[in-house]
Design a protein around this motif. Sequence first.
Motif, PDB file in Angstrom:
ATOM      1  N   LYS A 137       0.824  -1.200   0.000  1.00  0.00           N
ATOM      2  CA  LYS A 137       0.000   0.000   0.000  1.00  0.00           C
ATOM      3  C   LYS A 137       0.862   1.255   0.000  1.00  0.00           C
ATOM      4  N   GLU A 138       2.109   1.066   0.450  1.00  0.00           N
ATOM      5  CA  GLU A 138       3.051   2.191   0.466  1.00  0.00           C
ATOM      6  C   GLU A 138       3.735   2.361  -0.886  1.00  0.00           C
ATOM      7  N   GLY A 139       3.346   1.530  -1.843  1.00  0.00           N
ATOM      8  CA  GLY A 139       3.807   1.714  -3.218  1.00  0.00           C
ATOM      9  C   GLY A 139       5.075   0.973  -3.594  1.00  0.00           C
ATOM     10  N   ILE A 140       5.483  -0.010  -2.797  1.00  0.00           N
ATOM     11  CA  ILE A 140       6.710  -0.745  -3.089  1.00  0.00           C
ATOM     12  C   ILE A 140       6.366  -2.079  -3.740  1.00  0.00           C
ATOM     13  N   CYS A 141       7.096  -2.409  -4.817  1.00  0.00           N
ATOM     14  CA  CYS A 141       6.913  -3.712  -5.442  1.00  0.00           C
ATOM     15  C   CYS A 141       8.284  -4.324  -5.693  1.00  0.00           C
ATOM     16  N   ILE A 142       8.273  -5.564  -6.088  1.00  0.00           N
ATOM     17  CA  ILE A 142       9.523  -6.269  -6.381  1.00  0.00           C
ATOM     18  C   ILE A 142      10.210  -5.564  -7.539  1.00  0.00           C
ATOM     19  N   GLY A 143      11.508  -5.335  -7.370  1.00  0.00           N
ATOM     20  CA  GLY A 143      12.270  -4.617  -8.377  1.00  0.00           C
ATOM     21  C   GLY A 143      12.573  -3.189  -7.992  1.00  0.00           C
ATOM     22  N   ASP A 144      11.839  -2.656  -6.996  1.00  0.00           N
ATOM     23  CA  ASP A 144      12.107  -1.280  -6.546  1.00  0.00           C
ATOM     24  C   ASP A 144      13.439  -1.228  -5.810  1.00  0.00           C
ATOM     25  N   SER A 145      13.984  -0.019  -5.737  1.00  0.00           N
ATOM     26  CA  SER A 145      15.290   0.126  -5.103  1.00  0.00           C
ATOM     27  C   SER A 145      15.166   0.082  -3.581  1.00  0.00           C
ATOM     28  N   ALA A 146      16.293  -0.266  -2.945  1.00  0.00           N
ATOM     29  CA  ALA A 146      16.326  -0.274  -1.479  1.00  0.00           C
ATOM     30  C   ALA A 146      16.056   1.126  -0.929  1.00  0.00           C
ATOM     31  N   GLU A 147      16.529   2.137  -1.646  1.00  0.00           N
ATOM     32  CA  GLU A 147      16.338   3.524  -1.187  1.00  0.00           C
ATOM     33  C   GLU A 147      14.858   3.880  -1.171  1.00  0.00           C
ATOM     34  N   LYS A 148      14.137   3.388  -2.172  1.00  0.00           N
ATOM     35  CA  LYS A 148      12.709   3.671  -2.240  1.00  0.00           C
ATOM     36  C   LYS A 148      11.980   3.052  -1.046  1.00  0.00           C
ATOM     37  N   VAL A 149      12.438   1.881  -0.652  1.00  0.00           N
ATOM     38  CA  VAL A 149      11.840   1.225   0.522  1.00  0.00           C
ATOM     39  C   VAL A 149      12.038   2.081   1.766  1.00  0.00           C
ATOM     40  N   LEU A 150      13.254   2.561   1.939  1.00  0.00           N
ATOM     41  CA  LEU A 150      13.549   3.362   3.130  1.00  0.00           C
ATOM     42  C   LEU A 150      12.777   4.675   3.116  1.00  0.00           C
ATOM     43  N   THR A 151      12.606   5.247   1.946  1.00  0.00           N
ATOM     44  CA  THR A 151      11.826   6.485   1.831  1.00  0.00           C
ATOM     45  C   THR A 151      10.368   6.234   2.202  1.00  0.00           C
ATOM     46  N   ALA A 152       9.859   5.090   1.769  1.00  0.00           N
ATOM     47  CA  ALA A 152       8.440   4.783   2.011  1.00  0.00           C
ATOM     48  C   ALA A 152       8.171   4.380   3.466  1.00  0.00           C
ATOM     49  N   TYR A 153       9.143   3.681   4.094  1.00  0.00           N
ATOM     50  CA  TYR A 153       8.859   3.081   5.393  1.00  0.00           C
ATOM     51  C   TYR A 153       9.622   3.685   6.552  1.00  0.00           C
ATOM     52  N   GLY A 154      10.669   4.431   6.265  1.00  0.00           N
ATOM     53  CA  GLY A 154      11.370   5.083   7.368  1.00  0.00           C
ATOM     54  C   GLY A 154      12.380   4.176   8.049  1.00  0.00           C
ATOM     55  N   GLU A 155      12.381   4.261   9.368  1.00  0.00           N
ATOM     56  CA  GLU A 155      13.431   3.580  10.131  1.00  0.00           C
ATOM     57  C   GLU A 155      13.195   2.071  10.190  1.00  0.00           C
ATOM     58  N   LYS A 156      14.273   1.342   9.938  1.00  0.00           N
ATOM     59  CA  LYS A 156      14.184  -0.111   9.979  1.00  0.00           C
ATOM     60  C   LYS A 156      14.096  -0.609  11.414  1.00  0.00           C
ATOM     61  N   ASP A 157      13.471  -1.771  11.536  1.00  0.00           N
ATOM     62  CA  ASP A 157      13.432  -2.432  12.837  1.00  0.00           C
ATOM     63  C   ASP A 157      14.815  -2.986  13.177  1.00  0.00           C
ATOM     64  N   ALA A 158      15.066  -3.154  14.475  1.00  0.00           N
ATOM     65  CA  ALA A 158      16.375  -3.643  14.929  1.00  0.00           C
ATOM     66  C   ALA A 158      16.708  -5.018  14.391  1.00  0.00           C
ATOM     67  N   SER A 159      15.693  -5.762  13.993  1.00  0.00           N
ATOM     68  CA  SER A 159      15.944  -7.119  13.499  1.00  0.00           C
ATOM     69  C   SER A 159      16.403  -7.130  12.041  1.00  0.00           C
ATOM     70  N   SER A 160      16.473  -5.968  11.425  1.00  0.00           N
ATOM     71  CA  SER A 160      16.895  -5.898  10.023  1.00  0.00           C
ATOM     72  C   SER A 160      18.349  -6.314   9.881  1.00  0.00           C
ATOM     73  N   ILE A 177      13.489  -8.369   1.200  1.00  0.00           N
ATOM     74  CA  ILE A 177      14.823  -8.903   0.939  1.00  0.00           C
ATOM     75  C   ILE A 177      15.402  -8.093  -0.208  1.00  0.00           C
ATOM     76  N   ILE A 178      16.614  -7.616   0.032  1.00  0.00           N
ATOM     77  CA  ILE A 178      17.277  -6.764  -0.965  1.00  0.00           C
ATOM     78  C   ILE A 178      18.391  -7.573  -1.616  1.00  0.00           C
ATOM     79  N   THR A 179      18.331  -7.672  -2.929  1.00  0.00           N
ATOM     80  CA  THR A 179      19.371  -8.383  -3.679  1.00  0.00           C
ATOM     81  C   THR A 179      19.912  -7.430  -4.734  1.00  0.00           C
ATOM     82  N   ASP A 180      21.210  -7.190  -4.666  1.00  0.00           N
ATOM     83  CA  ASP A 180      21.859  -6.261  -5.613  1.00  0.00           C
ATOM     84  C   ASP A 180      21.158  -4.904  -5.634  1.00  0.00           C
ATOM     85  N   GLY A 181      20.783  -4.454  -4.457  1.00  0.00           N
ATOM     86  CA  GLY A 181      20.239  -3.106  -4.333  1.00  0.00           C
ATOM     87  C   GLY A 181      18.768  -2.967  -4.648  1.00  0.00           C
ATOM     88  N   THR A 182      18.111  -4.074  -5.018  1.00  0.00           N
ATOM     89  CA  THR A 182      16.685  -3.963  -5.327  1.00  0.00           C
ATOM     90  C   THR A 182      15.879  -4.998  -4.544  1.00  0.00           C
TER      91      THR A 182
END
Lengths: 192, 364
Positions: A137-160, A177-182
């Motif tokens: 719902k935050e607009g992230i799909c497979i293939g998106d960049s890791a940066e886009k994930v962080l922009t959409a979701y903010g701070e990662k949980d400690a278990s990351s 799961i991030i593979t080769d930056g995506t």
Amino acid sequence: MKQFICLLLTSLLLLSLASCATPNDGSSETTAAPTENNNETTPSTTPGTEEQTNPNQPGGYVFAFGQTDITVGAEAPALIAALGEPRNKIESTGCANFEGMAEIVYYYSSFQITTHGMNGKEIITSIYLEDDTVNTKEGICIGDSAEKVLTAYGEKDASSTDNNYVFAKGDMTVSFIITDGTVSSILYSLTV
Amino acid sequence: MKRILLKTGISVLVLTMCLGLLQRLLVPKYITEAQEGRLIEEYYQSGMKHDVVFIGDCEVYENFDPVVLWDEYGIPSFIRGSPQQLIWHSYYLMEETLKYETPDVIVFNVLSMKYDTPQSEPYNRLTVDGMRPSMIKWKAAWSGMFHESTGEQEKESFISYFFPLLRFHSRWSDLNSYDFKYWLKDTPQLSVNGYLPRIDVQGTDFFPKGQQLADYQFAESNYEYLDKMTQLCKDHNVELILIKAPSTWPYYYPEWDEQMVAYAEKNDLTYINFLDYVDEIGIDFMTDTYDKGLHLNSAGAEKLSRYFGKILKGQANLPDRRSENEYVKSWEAIKAFRDERITAQEEYLKSHETLKDFYKDTAK
């Protein structure tokens, strides 16, 4: 002396029959138990023994497919009915013949829903997105960049970890799961 | 003084007996539900003269038929399996088995390498409660108390493995007729030397892939137990064979298989992933499974056992004991029991679609 011993015996017998707060006290021949945990990232607790999560708990991440909002912790039957017939289904009652404790994986065109029996109900415990035709719902799909994930979701949980970004809300997490930056995998999980 | 001591002693004895009787009543008999809870204890009535012992979860006790190994190869075997048996429990079962006998081969199903934390207290109890009281049993119980990978303690009561009454006392309101029937006597035989046959068929042509994992590496703590198993077998001159049974689910990742291949090579062990030999074995997942590929039915188990028996004979040079009198009579009885089970299941299927409730409905 006799009276003391009688009192002691009675007390011990009564004490042994009293209910205590043991983690899996149940009412059947055994207590409710989950099926085999077929997914490394499904909840670590014992389904069937914990309180059901409020599916409408504010702040939980929601996966939307068409007009249907799907949340982990929600009761499955109505949602599965709304989604229509899955393309396939695996039902595992686990190794032991515990009543009502099946794990079911529903395979839809681009995502999977896993449910477990919990307190006599079928509860959604995880949602796994399989390809880039669906997104969070935050607009992230497979293939998106890791940066886009962080922009959409903010701070990662400690278990990351370096290759697994986990974001927690309420009684659930969404992990990427991030593979080769995506993004190569997206999973919603119940954590209680 | 002497009289007081005597009276006290008698009182304590009476109290102990009362609590013992109460405990025996309240502990589940696993007759109508989770019948697999009776599997572990059945080993102690087996005579303990086996050339091959299988250890592991339902992928051993549903997929291998000891009668086929006996009938076709003269190999006496037993399956010490239990539901979702975790590797630390498997190690202690192995250790315990070697106290009673020294088989030529121990076969261990490696699927449990995927679990590095206790999964379920009721499942743990299905393995540990069936063990005879011993230091090994307490070590098995204790081993499940901690999440070795996280250092957290599991919410189980260790003392309740000593005194199950503490765990099952609340069952007093759920006692059924079987609790009283088997209060003071053994429950009826369930398995065929640890094997639970199912003749029903529910096939599949769907072979799902697993979800991507962030980390495929098996836990270090699990490797420690595997190392202990390897060493234990070496110390007792027992050949340890690692296997992965042929099931469609849970998904067995290639990354897991690679780890087991590497481990076996490093430790000079045999490792067989039967998923790679499904065609050669002749398994047809449309006919040889009762639950869409999660477990084999009796037809599938027969094929797998026949295939594996050939490997066992060739690899471990096991003797053919079909002409040895001390084995013949007991194996005739074991085979008769299996055939009786199968006949009962055939009869049951005339009026039921599956055998899902067979053991519950035919409980005596």
